[in-house]
Scaffold this active site. Structure first.
Site, PDB file in Angstrom:
ATOM      1  N   SER A 284      18.608  42.347   2.839  1.00  0.00           N
ATOM      2  CA  SER A 284      17.336  43.013   3.150  1.00  0.00           C
ATOM      3  C   SER A 284      16.138  42.239   2.591  1.00  0.00           C
ATOM      4  O   SER A 284      15.128  42.054   3.284  1.00  0.00           O
ATOM      5  CB  SER A 284      17.338  44.456   2.646  1.00  0.00           C
ATOM      6  OG  SER A 284      17.713  44.529   1.291  1.00  0.00           O
ATOM      7  N   HIS A 314      26.243  45.751   3.213  1.00  0.00           N
ATOM      8  CA  HIS A 314      25.036  45.826   2.368  1.00  0.00           C
ATOM      9  C   HIS A 314      24.742  47.306   2.102  1.00  0.00           C
ATOM     10  O   HIS A 314      25.586  48.001   1.557  1.00  0.00           O
ATOM     11  CB  HIS A 314      23.908  45.073   3.088  1.00  0.00           C
ATOM     12  CG  HIS A 314      22.661  44.849   2.284  1.00  0.00           C
ATOM     13  ND1 HIS A 314      22.632  44.861   0.915  1.00  0.00           N
ATOM     14  CD2 HIS A 314      21.372  44.605   2.676  1.00  0.00           C
ATOM     15  CE1 HIS A 314      21.392  44.629   0.492  1.00  0.00           C
ATOM     16  NE2 HIS A 314      20.603  44.491   1.541  1.00  0.00           N
ATOM     17  N   HIS A 360      30.792  42.042  -5.133  1.00  0.00           N
ATOM     18  CA  HIS A 360      29.387  41.642  -4.982  1.00  0.00           C
ATOM     19  C   HIS A 360      29.311  40.137  -4.785  1.00  0.00           C
ATOM     20  O   HIS A 360      30.140  39.392  -5.321  1.00  0.00           O
ATOM     21  CB  HIS A 360      28.556  42.052  -6.206  1.00  0.00           C
ATOM     22  CG  HIS A 360      27.099  42.094  -5.919  1.00  0.00           C
ATOM     23  ND1 HIS A 360      26.293  40.989  -5.994  1.00  0.00           N
ATOM     24  CD2 HIS A 360      26.304  43.108  -5.495  1.00  0.00           C
ATOM     25  CE1 HIS A 360      25.057  41.314  -5.650  1.00  0.00           C
ATOM     26  NE2 HIS A 360      25.042  42.593  -5.343  1.00  0.00           N
ATOM     27  N   ARG A 369      23.447  49.107 -12.243  1.00  0.00           N
ATOM     28  CA  ARG A 369      22.949  50.234 -11.438  1.00  0.00           C
ATOM     29  C   ARG A 369      24.050  51.292 -11.309  1.00  0.00           C
ATOM     30  O   ARG A 369      23.777  52.475 -11.196  1.00  0.00           O
ATOM     31  CB  ARG A 369      22.489  49.743 -10.050  1.00  0.00           C
ATOM     32  CG  ARG A 369      21.346  48.720 -10.115  1.00  0.00           C
ATOM     33  CD  ARG A 369      21.066  48.120  -8.751  1.00  0.00           C
ATOM     34  NE  ARG A 369      22.226  47.431  -8.194  1.00  0.00           N
ATOM     35  CZ  ARG A 369      22.284  46.903  -6.972  1.00  0.00           C
ATOM     36  NH1 ARG A 369      21.233  46.982  -6.171  1.00  0.00           N
ATOM     37  NH2 ARG A 369      23.372  46.288  -6.553  1.00  0.00           N
ATOM     38  N   ASP A 415      26.603  51.105  -4.945  1.00  0.00           N
ATOM     39  CA  ASP A 415      26.929  52.077  -3.900  1.00  0.00           C
ATOM     40  C   ASP A 415      28.175  52.906  -4.225  1.00  0.00           C
ATOM     41  O   ASP A 415      28.414  53.925  -3.584  1.00  0.00           O
ATOM     42  CB  ASP A 415      27.121  51.357  -2.562  1.00  0.00           C
ATOM     43  CG  ASP A 415      25.852  50.645  -2.142  1.00  0.00           C
ATOM     44  OD1 ASP A 415      24.794  51.289  -2.169  1.00  0.00           O
ATOM     45  OD2 ASP A 415      25.912  49.451  -1.813  1.00  0.00           O
TER      46      ASP A 415
HETATM   47  N1  AMX Z   1      37.478  45.072  -0.947  1.00  0.00           N
HETATM   48  C1  AMX Z   1      38.339  44.227  -0.319  1.00  0.00           C
HETATM   49  N2  AMX Z   1      38.142  42.908  -0.225  1.00  0.00           N
HETATM   50  C2  AMX Z   1      37.046  42.406  -0.810  1.00  0.00           C
HETATM   51  C3  AMX Z   1      36.128  43.204  -1.496  1.00  0.00           C
HETATM   52  C4  AMX Z   1      36.365  44.597  -1.532  1.00  0.00           C
HETATM   53  N3  AMX Z   1      35.525  45.445  -2.130  1.00  0.00           N
HETATM   54  N4  AMX Z   1      35.135  42.426  -1.970  1.00  0.00           N
HETATM   55  C5  AMX Z   1      35.417  41.168  -1.574  1.00  0.00           C
HETATM   56  N5  AMX Z   1      36.570  41.163  -0.873  1.00  0.00           N
HETATM   57  C6  AMX Z   1      37.196  40.034  -0.197  1.00  0.00           C
HETATM   58  C7  AMX Z   1      36.244  39.483   0.845  1.00  0.00           C
HETATM   59  O1  AMX Z   1      36.283  40.255   2.040  1.00  0.00           O
HETATM   60  C8  AMX Z   1      36.753  38.074   1.003  1.00  0.00           C
HETATM   61  O2  AMX Z   1      37.886  38.124   1.815  1.00  0.00           O
HETATM   62  P1  AMX Z   1      38.243  36.899   2.818  1.00  0.00           P
HETATM   63  O3  AMX Z   1      38.380  35.698   1.954  1.00  0.00           O
HETATM   64  O4  AMX Z   1      39.494  37.354   3.466  1.00  0.00           O
HETATM   65  O5  AMX Z   1      37.077  36.795   3.749  1.00  0.00           O
HETATM   66  C9  AMX Z   1      37.186  37.721  -0.412  1.00  0.00           C
HETATM   67  O6  AMX Z   1      37.394  38.968  -1.097  1.00  0.00           O
HETATM   68  C10 AMX Z   1      36.158  36.915  -1.180  1.00  0.00           C
HETATM   69  O7  AMX Z   1      34.924  37.607  -1.116  1.00  0.00           O
HETATM   70  P2  AMX Z   1      33.860  37.476  -2.301  1.00  0.00           P
HETATM   71  O8  AMX Z   1      33.434  36.051  -2.371  1.00  0.00           O
HETATM   72  O9  AMX Z   1      34.371  38.095  -3.538  1.00  0.00           O
HETATM   73  O10 AMX Z   1      32.697  38.414  -1.792  1.00  0.00           O
HETATM   74  P3  AMX Z   1      31.510  38.064  -0.795  1.00  0.00           P
HETATM   75  O11 AMX Z   1      30.406  37.445  -1.599  1.00  0.00           O
HETATM   76  O12 AMX Z   1      31.982  37.319   0.383  1.00  0.00           O
HETATM   77  O13 AMX Z   1      31.087  39.514  -0.296  1.00  0.00           O
HETATM   78  C11 AMX Z   1      30.603  41.810  -0.526  1.00  0.00           C
HETATM   79  C12 AMX Z   1      30.406  40.420  -1.122  1.00  0.00           C
HETATM   80  C13 AMX Z   1      29.706  42.785  -1.269  1.00  0.00           C
HETATM   81  C14 AMX Z   1      30.194  41.776   0.929  1.00  0.00           C
HETATM   82  C15 AMX Z   1      32.096  42.221  -0.686  1.00  0.00           C
HETATM   83  O14 AMX Z   1      32.425  42.315  -2.056  1.00  0.00           O
HETATM   84  C16 AMX Z   1      32.421  43.531   0.006  1.00  0.00           C
HETATM   85  O15 AMX Z   1      32.693  43.518   1.202  1.00  0.00           O
HETATM   86  N6  AMX Z   1      32.388  44.682  -0.741  1.00  0.00           N
HETATM   87  C17 AMX Z   1      32.587  45.988  -0.129  1.00  0.00           C
HETATM   88  C18 AMX Z   1      31.319  46.445   0.588  1.00  0.00           C
HETATM   89  C19 AMX Z   1      30.248  46.806  -0.391  1.00  0.00           C
HETATM   90  O16 AMX Z   1      30.452  47.531  -1.343  1.00  0.00           O
HETATM   91  N7  AMX Z   1      29.023  46.325  -0.138  1.00  0.00           N
HETATM   92  C20 AMX Z   1      27.846  46.672  -0.944  1.00  0.00           C
HETATM   93  C21 AMX Z   1      27.370  45.529  -1.807  1.00  0.00           C
HETATM   94  C22 AMX Z   1      26.123  45.920  -2.578  1.00  0.00           C
HETATM   95  C23 AMX Z   1      24.966  46.099  -1.657  1.00  0.00           C
HETATM   96  O17 AMX Z   1      24.496  45.156  -1.046  1.00  0.00           O
HETATM   97  N8  AMX Z   1      24.467  47.307  -1.508  1.00  0.00           N
END
Ligand code: AMX
Length: 479
Positions: A284, A314, A360, A369, A415
């Site tokens: 965002s 996000h 994250h 947070r 979240d």
């Molecule tokens: N559950 C399952 N798998 C997860 C995970 C979770 N909570 N967090 C990361 N992973 C996986 C990724 O999908 C990725 O898988 P891949 O290699 O098969 O593609 C692997 O772990 C490596 O990812 P990463 O480098 O640790 O994370 P990222 O920087 O690519 O992504 C985020 C960050 C937030 C998108 C990811 O942790 C996620 O999807 N979390 C769940 C959704 C969430 O809570 N989002 C909110 C974030 C905060 C916000 O912006 N409000």
């Protein structure tokens, strides 16, 4: 666009079918405050404070760039280019910095420090988001008077143009609240002072002044838009009522939503403070930065940001968390063993989904947070069954994610906790949760947008490459 005269007929959305509620004129005390200088010593008009700061910041950066314009600050790897630019230092964002281990610092202040030092409402314990905005814009902790000035200033600017109210009233109920929010913000750009000034040929040195005006107007109007969406969707289109210029921004917002309980109002103050900013690279913040760099006005830049916040990786994660918890309770009931929880988490992972609220892109520890919301829950709702479940998951999810070995950060983010607090006070409409996040996010990204124009940041335009071009660049040989 932007050259239309300012509309006189503004309304503060009444009910879907009921009488429209005219915005009441602020009382003389509010008008006196809105003219600034209410304190004697400290200047309370934020624009005046900014006007005195900007030349110094411009000179500082000019001198820095003269000395270090060609200094290298890092390396870009092929993995970074394919990996969503993680860790690539690529943009300037002044208002906050995110440390992987420690979490967010707003202008150098951690969340606990902000909770301690930012002004509070009379009788309240949580920080006022007005104070956080002042801090983000100026880098200085505000006085109580400066915060009161902001509350009144936002109350004064809160009225919605009638076409936005009509538009919101005509949306179908199956249009997601975030789509409604984004569309309404886009339509609010009929009010953009920046767009109008640009069309009239304003000098670029004055851009920031109009961005400031739009930012202040937009922040003021957002709770009205958000409350209108809420009431249209979940309260049969009942009126949001009138803004009280003697109340703070969060209190007015809670009133317009229809929640009068003092503890909920305190929760709103905390919620709207902590969701405001998370440095510049998140979807965002980066989106508003990018769109704003094209000199799209703040309404357009912020609407774009909201479309990014509406993504499940996000901001929509707060909705996803509650959906996931609801599914969990439906399947396993309320009193669940650790073993059963582990199985449920593994089922989520094995079905190719993420555990929402965990992980994250930058953080590598529990999000502060999350921690401050946990503190709030421990204080106000320690026996709530859903809070107990969230607390139980905090002990289990990280171990499962570590066992799976993929997520770089197995810890909870903001979240994982926010929806639990909201549902406790009766705000159970989980599809709406990201709208609250969006209202708060305005504080951070619009504070930065003012500075981006004040510092004359140019159009953002990174270099993209094709895979073929990148292979040639690094001398790749197949086989
Ligand atoms: N559950 C399952 N798998 C997860 C995970 C979770 N909570 N967090 C990361 N992973 C996986 C990724 O999908 C990725 O898988 P891949 O290699 O098969 O593609 C692997 O772990 C490596 O990812 P990463 O480098 O640790 O994370 P990222 O920087 O690519 O992504 C985020 C960050 C937030 C998108 C990811 O942790 C996620 O999807 N979390 C769940 C959704 C969430 O809570 N989002 C909110 C974030 C905060 C916000 O912006 N409000």
């Amino acid at each position: 666009m932007g050259s239309r005269p300012h509309r006189a007929g503004v309304v503060l959305g009444g009910g879907r079918t009921g009488r429209r509620c005219r915005f009441p004129p602020p009382p003389p005390s509010a008008l006196a405050a809105a003219s600034g200088f209410v304190t004697g010593a400290a200047v309370s008009n934020l624009k005046d404070v900014l006007a005195s700061m900007i030349p110094k910041e411009q000179a500082k950066i000019k001198s820095f760039r003269q000395q270090h314009g060609s200094t290298t600050i890092g390396q870009i790897t092929v993995d970074m280019v394919y990996g969503g630019m993680r860790g690539m230092k690529g943009l300037i964002y002044e208002t906050s910095v995110l440390d992987p281990d420690e979490g967010i610092r707003f202008r150098g202040y951690s969340i606990p420090e902000c909770q301690k030092l930012l002004p509070k409402a009379a009788g309240g314990e949580e920080p006022l988001p007005e104070g956080l905005f002042w801090l983000l814009v100026t880098g200085e902790m505000p006085t109580q008077e400066q915060v009161t000035w902001l509350s009144r200033e936002w109350a004064r600017r809160a009225a919605l143009p009638s076409h936005v109210v009509t538009m919101l009233d005509n949306f179908p109920t199956n249009l997601h609240p975030m789509s409604q929010l984004s569309a309404a913000i886009t339509a609010l750009n009929s009010e953009s002072k920046f767009a109008r000034a640009y069309a009239e040929g304003i000098h670029r040195a004055k851009y920031w002044e109009f961005i400031y005006e739009d930012a202040m107007d937009l922040i003021a109007k957002l709770p009205c838009v958000a409350a209108k969406i809420y009431r249209n969707l979940y309260r049969e289109g009942s009126s949001i009522g009138a803004i009280d210029p003697n109340l703070d921004w969060s209190h007015n917002f809670a009133n317009m939503l229809g929640y009068a309980e003092p503890q909920f109002i305190e929760l709103m103050r905390l919620y709207l403070t902590i969701h405001s900013d998370h440095e510049g690279g998140n979807v965002s913040a980066h989106t508003s930065h990018l769109v704003g760099s094209a000199l799209s006005d703040p309404y357009l830049a912020f609407a774009a940001a909201m479309n990014g916040l509406a993504g499940p990786l996000h901001g929509l994660a707060n909705q996803e968390v509650l959906l996931w918890l609801t599914d969990l309770q439906k399947e396993l009931g309320t009193d669940v063993s650790d073993e059963k929880l582990r199985d449920f988490i593994w089922n989520t992972l094995n079905s190719g989904r993420v555990v929402p609220g965990y992980g994250h892109a930058v953080l590598r520890k529990t999000d502060p947070r999350y921690s401050c919301q946990r503190e709030f829950a421990l204080k106000h709702l320690p026996q709530d069954p859903l809070f107990k479940l969230v607390a139980q998951l905090y002990k289990i999810v990280p171990n499962v994610l570590l066992e799976q070995g993929k997520a770089k950060n197995p810890w909870p983010n903001v979240d994982a906790h926010s929806g639990v607090l909201l549902q406790y006070y009766g705000l159970k409409e989980m599809n709406y949760y990201t709208v609250l996040f969006g209202v708060s996010r305005a504080l951070g990204v619009l504070a930065q947008l003012i500075w981006s124009r004040a510092l004359g940041f140019p159009l953002e335009r990174p270099k993209s490459m094709s895979t073929k071009g990148l292979m040639q660049l690094v001398g790749y040989k197949s086989g």
